[in-house]
Motif scaffolding. Structure first.
Motif, PDB file in Angstrom:
ATOM      1  N   MET A  10       0.854  -1.180   0.000  1.00 61.61           N
ATOM      2  CA  MET A  10       0.000   0.000   0.000  1.00 61.61           C
ATOM      3  C   MET A  10       0.896   1.238   0.000  1.00 61.61           C
ATOM      4  N   SER A  11       0.577   2.160  -0.873  1.00 62.34           N
ATOM      5  CA  SER A  11       1.356   3.398  -0.951  1.00 62.34           C
ATOM      6  C   SER A  11       0.949   4.340   0.179  1.00 62.34           C
ATOM      7  N   ILE A  12       1.771   5.339   0.420  1.00 59.37           N
ATOM      8  CA  ILE A  12       1.461   6.343   1.446  1.00 59.37           C
ATOM      9  C   ILE A  12       0.188   7.101   1.082  1.00 59.37           C
ATOM     10  N   GLU A  13      -0.020   7.340  -0.208  1.00 60.11           N
ATOM     11  CA  GLU A  13      -1.230   8.044  -0.651  1.00 60.11           C
ATOM     12  C   GLU A  13      -2.480   7.222  -0.352  1.00 60.11           C
ATOM     13  N   GLU A  14      -2.397   5.912  -0.589  1.00 58.42           N
ATOM     14  CA  GLU A  14      -3.537   5.042  -0.291  1.00 58.42           C
ATOM     15  C   GLU A  14      -3.800   4.983   1.212  1.00 58.42           C
ATOM     16  N   ALA A  15      -2.747   4.937   1.990  1.00 60.10           N
ATOM     17  CA  ALA A  15      -2.895   4.911   3.445  1.00 60.10           C
ATOM     18  C   ALA A  15      -3.541   6.199   3.953  1.00 60.10           C
ATOM     19  N   ILE A  16      -3.132   7.324   3.396  1.00 59.29           N
ATOM     20  CA  ILE A  16      -3.715   8.609   3.792  1.00 59.29           C
ATOM     21  C   ILE A  16      -5.182   8.662   3.399  1.00 59.29           C
ATOM     22  N   LEU A  17      -5.507   8.185   2.200  1.00 54.23           N
ATOM     23  CA  LEU A  17      -6.899   8.158   1.751  1.00 54.23           C
ATOM     24  C   LEU A  17      -7.749   7.300   2.685  1.00 54.23           C
ATOM     25  N   LEU A  18      -7.288   6.120   3.012  1.00 52.27           N
ATOM     26  CA  LEU A  18      -8.029   5.251   3.920  1.00 52.27           C
ATOM     27  C   LEU A  18      -8.252   5.918   5.272  1.00 52.27           C
ATOM     28  N   ASP A  19      -7.216   6.553   5.804  1.00 51.15           N
ATOM     29  CA  ASP A  19      -7.335   7.194   7.108  1.00 51.15           C
ATOM     30  C   ASP A  19      -8.279   8.388   7.054  1.00 51.15           C
ATOM     31  N   THR A  20      -8.186   9.186   6.005  1.00 51.22           N
ATOM     32  CA  THR A  20      -9.074  10.341   5.861  1.00 51.22           C
ATOM     33  C   THR A  20     -10.520   9.888   5.741  1.00 51.22           C
ATOM     34  N   LEU A  21     -10.761   8.901   4.899  1.00 51.88           N
ATOM     35  CA  LEU A  21     -12.116   8.386   4.725  1.00 51.88           C
ATOM     36  C   LEU A  21     -12.645   7.825   6.040  1.00 51.88           C
ATOM     37  N   ARG A  22     -11.819   7.085   6.747  1.00 49.25           N
ATOM     38  CA  ARG A  22     -12.210   6.516   8.037  1.00 49.25           C
ATOM     39  C   ARG A  22     -12.632   7.616   9.008  1.00 49.25           C
ATOM     40  N   CYS A  23     -11.826   8.656   9.100  1.00 50.62           N
ATOM     41  CA  CYS A  23     -12.123   9.770  10.010  1.00 50.62           C
ATOM     42  C   CYS A  23     -13.386  10.513   9.605  1.00 50.62           C
ATOM     43  N   ARG A  24     -13.541  10.753   8.320  1.00 43.73           N
ATOM     44  CA  ARG A  24     -14.724  11.500   7.863  1.00 43.73           C
ATOM     45  C   ARG A  24     -16.002  10.692   8.043  1.00 43.73           C
ATOM     46  N   LEU A  25     -15.936   9.384   7.777  1.00 48.09           N
ATOM     47  CA  LEU A  25     -17.125   8.554   7.981  1.00 48.09           C
ATOM     48  C   LEU A  25     -17.542   8.562   9.443  1.00 48.09           C
ATOM     49  N   ASP A  26     -16.585   8.429  10.337  1.00 46.86           N
ATOM     50  CA  ASP A  26     -16.877   8.456  11.763  1.00 46.86           C
ATOM     51  C   ASP A  26     -17.428   9.818  12.181  1.00 46.86           C
ATOM     52  N   PHE A  27     -16.796  10.889  11.714  1.00 46.56           N
ATOM     53  CA  PHE A  27     -17.245  12.238  12.057  1.00 46.56           C
ATOM     54  C   PHE A  27     -18.678  12.488  11.579  1.00 46.56           C
ATOM     55  N   LEU A  28     -18.959  12.159  10.330  1.00 46.87           N
ATOM     56  CA  LEU A  28     -20.289  12.414   9.771  1.00 46.87           C
ATOM     57  C   LEU A  28     -21.362  11.578  10.457  1.00 46.87           C
ATOM     58  N   ARG A  29     -21.035  10.328  10.745  1.00 47.39           N
ATOM     59  CA  ARG A  29     -21.997   9.462  11.432  1.00 47.39           C
ATOM     60  C   ARG A  29     -22.304  10.009  12.820  1.00 47.39           C
ATOM     61  N   THR A  30     -21.273  10.378  13.543  1.00 46.65           N
ATOM     62  CA  THR A  30     -21.450  10.911  14.892  1.00 46.65           C
ATOM     63  C   THR A  30     -22.205  12.240  14.868  1.00 46.65           C
ATOM     64  N   LYS A  31     -21.839  13.105  13.939  1.00 48.33           N
ATOM     65  CA  LYS A  31     -22.497  14.411  13.811  1.00 48.33           C
ATOM     66  C   LYS A  31     -23.995  14.261  13.560  1.00 48.33           C
ATOM     67  N   ASN A  32     -24.367  13.218  12.827  1.00 54.72           N
ATOM     68  CA  ASN A  32     -25.780  12.982  12.492  1.00 54.72           C
ATOM     69  C   ASN A  32     -26.479  12.040  13.476  1.00 54.72           C
ATOM     70  N   ASN A  33     -25.777  11.709  14.558  1.00 54.45           N
ATOM     71  CA  ASN A  33     -26.346  10.844  15.609  1.00 54.45           C
ATOM     72  C   ASN A  33     -26.842   9.500  15.074  1.00 54.45           C
ATOM     73  N   TYR A  34     -26.086   8.917  14.139  1.00 52.52           N
ATOM     74  CA  TYR A  34     -26.399   7.595  13.616  1.00 52.52           C
ATOM     75  C   TYR A  34     -25.497   6.563  14.282  1.00 52.52           C
ATOM     76  N   THR A  35     -26.003   5.372  14.420  1.00 49.88           N
ATOM     77  CA  THR A  35     -25.156   4.249  14.806  1.00 49.88           C
ATOM     78  C   THR A  35     -24.578   3.652  13.522  1.00 49.88           C
ATOM     79  N   LYS A  36     -23.549   2.844  13.667  1.00 48.66           N
ATOM     80  CA  LYS A  36     -22.992   2.165  12.497  1.00 48.66           C
ATOM     81  C   LYS A  36     -24.051   1.278  11.844  1.00 48.66           C
ATOM     82  N   LYS A  37     -24.856   0.643  12.665  1.00 50.60           N
ATOM     83  CA  LYS A  37     -25.919  -0.226  12.146  1.00 50.60           C
ATOM     84  C   LYS A  37     -26.922   0.574  11.323  1.00 50.60           C
ATOM     85  N   GLU A  38     -27.301   1.760  11.808  1.00 51.76           N
ATOM     86  CA  GLU A  38     -28.251   2.600  11.066  1.00 51.76           C
ATOM     87  C   GLU A  38     -27.679   3.023   9.719  1.00 51.76           C
ATOM     88  N   VAL A  39     -26.412   3.400   9.708  1.00 52.60           N
ATOM     89  CA  VAL A  39     -25.792   3.819   8.450  1.00 52.60           C
ATOM     90  C   VAL A  39     -25.748   2.649   7.483  1.00 52.60           C
TER      91      VAL A  39
END
Length: 76
Positions: free
Chosen positions: A1-30
């Motif tokens: 895995m390249s550094i760019e791919e690792a950064i993309l995965l980490d950014t996506l992971r953080c944004r998904l968690d942030f957006l889910r939490t901001k909208n008061n959704y559980t992982k199951k609901e999403v």
């Protein structure tokens, strides 16, 4: 895995968690809203795998954000 791919995965992971939490959704609901198995969605939010493009489109539609925001190309 390249550094760019690792950064993309980490950014996506953080944004998904942030957006889910901001909208008061559980992982199951999403997962249900996206018509995905729970473990598949959880693998996206944990940074283990990347969603397919059609799933990314569903995610940006759910949260009303741009794909550029979701993958870290913009902060807006």
């Amino acid at each position: 895995m390249s550094i760019e791919e690792a950064i993309l995965l980490d950014t996506l992971r953080c944004r998904l968690d942030f957006l889910r939490t901001k909208n008061n959704y559980t992982k199951k609901e999403v997962a249900e809203r996206l018509n995905l198995p729970f473990d598949q969605y959880e693998s996206y939010e944990s940074g283990e795998s990347l969603p397919h493009i059609l799933e990314l489109i569903d995610i940006v539609d759910l949260y009303q954000v741009t794909l550029d925001y979701l993958v870290g190309r913009t902060e807006n």
